[in-house]
Design a protein around this motif. Structure first.
Motif, mmCIF file in Angstrom:
data_model
loop_
_atom_site.group_PDB
_atom_site.id
_atom_site.type_symbol
_atom_site.label_atom_id
_atom_site.label_comp_id
_atom_site.label_asym_id
_atom_site.label_seq_id
_atom_site.Cartn_x
_atom_site.Cartn_y
_atom_site.Cartn_z
ATOM 1 N N MET A 20 0.816 -1.210 0.000
ATOM 2 C CA MET A 20 0.000 0.000 0.000
ATOM 3 C C MET A 20 0.854 1.267 0.000
ATOM 4 O O MET A 20 0.390 2.332 -0.387
ATOM 5 C CB MET A 20 -0.929 0.001 1.218
ATOM 6 N N GLY A 21 2.101 1.147 0.424
ATOM 7 C CA GLY A 21 2.979 2.309 0.422
ATOM 8 C C GLY A 21 3.613 2.593 -0.925
ATOM 9 O O GLY A 21 4.358 3.560 -1.075
ATOM 10 N N GLY A 22 3.314 1.769 -1.917
ATOM 11 C CA GLY A 22 3.956 1.918 -3.226
ATOM 12 C C GLY A 22 3.005 2.272 -4.348
ATOM 13 O O GLY A 22 3.063 1.681 -5.423
ATOM 14 N N HIS A 23 2.106 3.226 -4.117
ATOM 15 C CA HIS A 23 1.144 3.672 -5.137
ATOM 16 C C HIS A 23 0.336 2.497 -5.683
ATOM 17 O O HIS A 23 0.253 2.274 -6.892
ATOM 18 C CB HIS A 23 1.862 4.407 -6.274
ATOM 19 N N THR A 29 -4.169 -1.458 -14.094
ATOM 20 C CA THR A 29 -4.467 -2.826 -13.661
ATOM 21 C C THR A 29 -5.965 -2.998 -13.425
ATOM 22 O O THR A 29 -6.728 -2.027 -13.363
ATOM 23 C CB THR A 29 -3.714 -3.167 -12.362
ATOM 24 N N ASP A 30 -6.372 -4.252 -13.270
ATOM 25 C CA ASP A 30 -7.787 -4.548 -13.026
ATOM 26 C C ASP A 30 -8.279 -3.901 -11.734
ATOM 27 O O ASP A 30 -9.390 -3.362 -11.678
ATOM 28 C CB ASP A 30 -7.999 -6.062 -12.950
ATOM 29 N N LEU A 31 -7.464 -3.968 -10.690
ATOM 30 C CA LEU A 31 -7.892 -3.426 -9.403
ATOM 31 C C LEU A 31 -7.970 -1.899 -9.447
ATOM 32 O O LEU A 31 -8.833 -1.297 -8.799
ATOM 33 C CB LEU A 31 -6.931 -3.877 -8.297
ATOM 34 N N PHE A 32 -7.095 -1.276 -10.210
ATOM 35 C CA PHE A 32 -7.150 0.177 -10.395
ATOM 36 C C PHE A 32 -8.474 0.564 -11.058
ATOM 37 O O PHE A 32 -9.142 1.521 -10.644
ATOM 38 C CB PHE A 32 -5.966 0.631 -11.251
ATOM 39 N N ALA A 33 -8.872 -0.202 -12.071
ATOM 40 C CA ALA A 33 -10.148 0.053 -12.749
ATOM 41 C C ALA A 33 -11.325 -0.191 -11.809
ATOM 42 O O ALA A 33 -12.319 0.546 -11.831
ATOM 43 C CB ALA A 33 -10.262 -0.833 -13.987
ATOM 44 N N ASP A 34 -11.218 -1.220 -10.970
ATOM 45 C CA ASP A 34 -12.270 -1.487 -9.983
ATOM 46 C C ASP A 34 -12.433 -0.302 -9.034
ATOM 47 O O ASP A 34 -13.554 0.099 -8.702
ATOM 48 C CB ASP A 34 -11.930 -2.734 -9.160
ATOM 49 N N ASP A 35 -11.311 0.244 -8.575
ATOM 50 C CA ASP A 35 -11.367 1.380 -7.653
ATOM 51 C C ASP A 35 -12.045 2.581 -8.303
ATOM 52 O O ASP A 35 -12.849 3.277 -7.676
ATOM 53 C CB ASP A 35 -9.956 1.765 -7.201
ATOM 54 N N ALA A 250 -4.839 -9.715 -4.317
ATOM 55 C CA ALA A 250 -4.781 -8.263 -4.515
ATOM 56 C C ALA A 250 -3.545 -7.882 -5.330
ATOM 57 O O ALA A 250 -3.610 -7.029 -6.226
ATOM 58 C CB ALA A 250 -4.771 -7.549 -3.167
ATOM 59 N N GLN A 251 -2.426 -8.515 -5.025
ATOM 60 C CA GLN A 251 -1.208 -8.255 -5.799
ATOM 61 C C GLN A 251 -1.390 -8.667 -7.248
ATOM 62 O O GLN A 251 -0.942 -7.981 -8.174
ATOM 63 C CB GLN A 251 -0.028 -9.012 -5.184
ATOM 64 N N GLU A 252 -2.056 -9.785 -7.450
ATOM 65 C CA GLU A 252 -2.296 -10.287 -8.800
ATOM 66 C C GLU A 252 -3.154 -9.314 -9.605
ATOM 67 O O GLU A 252 -2.907 -9.071 -10.790
ATOM 68 C CB GLU A 252 -2.980 -11.656 -8.708
ATOM 69 N N LEU A 253 -4.160 -8.734 -8.953
ATOM 70 C CA LEU A 253 -5.073 -7.816 -9.635
ATOM 71 C C LEU A 253 -4.516 -6.404 -9.771
ATOM 72 O O LEU A 253 -4.873 -5.682 -10.704
ATOM 73 C CB LEU A 253 -6.401 -7.734 -8.873
ATOM 74 N N GLY A 254 -3.658 -5.999 -8.819
ATOM 75 C CA GLY A 254 -3.292 -4.590 -8.749
ATOM 76 C C GLY A 254 -1.859 -4.241 -9.057
ATOM 77 O O GLY A 254 -1.481 -3.068 -8.983
ATOM 78 N N THR A 255 -1.039 -5.237 -9.432
ATOM 79 C CA THR A 255 0.367 -4.965 -9.719
ATOM 80 C C THR A 255 0.626 -5.118 -11.206
ATOM 81 O O THR A 255 0.329 -6.163 -11.793
ATOM 82 C CB THR A 255 1.286 -5.931 -8.940
ATOM 83 N N ARG A 256 1.168 -4.083 -11.824
ATOM 84 C CA ARG A 256 1.477 -4.143 -13.250
ATOM 85 C C ARG A 256 2.785 -4.893 -13.445
ATOM 86 O O ARG A 256 3.804 -4.576 -12.841
ATOM 87 C CB ARG A 256 1.571 -2.735 -13.846
#
Length: 264
Positions: A20-23, A29-35, A250-256
């Motif tokens: 969470m400290g690394g933007h 990513t998929d999770l970015f789009a979800d947010d 979460a890492q899988e969905l949110g890490t490019r």
């Protein structure tokens, strides 16, 4: 085994906090789009906050189990485990659906459920203390309700329960690449809840009785009840294991990944 899993929980929390400290989540990513789709009810925040809550419960349990001066209270230990299992399972429930619509729908249902709780709390407070200042602004359910209705979902007819969450998670995380295990999420939650409420069937399942003293002139005995290490370990593995799985997903969905282009 108890110590191994209890000590693994802080590692999961540290990894989550570093993430969470690394933007996080990364743009594109998929999770970015979800947010973006569920703003201001970001799924990423709800997943990681539930991991934090579960980690808090496990840390309290660790401090109880490893204290040397007195035995940890058995019912309180399972109250902590219930809280850990509920929070970790909710994090998995939010993170594991493969399709974006289901993930977003679940995040909004959690948001709506929490907002309804808040409204009820405020209503009761105002009834008991009519001199309190009236809350300003829109009711907290407005945003999630509007977004849920846009997804053609009626939250009034589909109330969120932990039974639903546990059943869904039980099915969805049985086979995870590199993390295969035989999960019994719903049963684990039921046992922890039953112990937290002192239900007899759970007591007879979990507790071991040790005769401490047998008075010579009476028919009464003094006994000590302690939780079975096997059942404690079983519940701890479920709670900490789900924390790990939720973070993994979460890492899988949110890490490019390297070479992955941003789509935004």
């Amino acid at each position: 085994m108890l110590g191994q899993w209890l000590l693994y929980s802080p590692e999961v929390r540290s990894a989550e906090q570093a993430l969470m400290g690394g933007h996080f989540p990364h743009s594109g990513t998929d999770l970015f789009a979800d947010d973006l789709a569920t703003s201001p009810e970001q799924i990423s925040h709800r997943i990681t906050s539930r991991i934090d809550v579960a980690a808090d419960h496990i840390e309290s349990l660790r401090l109880n189990i490893f204290q040397e001066e007195q035995m940890a209270p058995p019912y309180a230990m399972f109250s902590l485990l219930r809280g850990a299992v509920e929070s970790a399972a909710t994090a998995c429930w939010l993170a594991f659906p493969a399709d974006a619509v289901t993930r977003r729908l679940r995040a909004l249902r959690v948001a709506h459920h929490e907002a309804k709780d808040h409204e009820t709390y405020v209503h009761h407070q105002m009834e008991r203390n009519p001199n309190l200042p009236q809350p300003e602004g829109s009711p907290p359910t407005t945003a999630p309700k509007r977004l849920l209705e846009a997804l053609q979902f009626n939250p009034a007819k589909n109330k969120l329960t932990y039974v639903e969450i546990m059943k869904d998670v039980d099915k969805e995380i049985q086979i995870v690449p590199g993390r295969a295990w035989w999960w019994e999420i719903e049963n684990c939650w039921r046992l922890c809840s039953a112990m937290a409420h002192g239900r007899r069937w759970a007591q007879s399942t979990v507790l071991k009785m040790e005769i401490v003293s047998e008075p010579e002139q009476t028919q009464s005995v003094t006994a000590r009840f302690t939780p079975s290490a096997q059942w404690l370990a079983w519940a701890i593995v479920h709670a900490v294991g789900m924390m790990d799985l939720a973070l993994y997903r979460a890492q899988e969905l949110g890490t490019r990944r390297d070479g992955q282009e941003s789509t935004t």
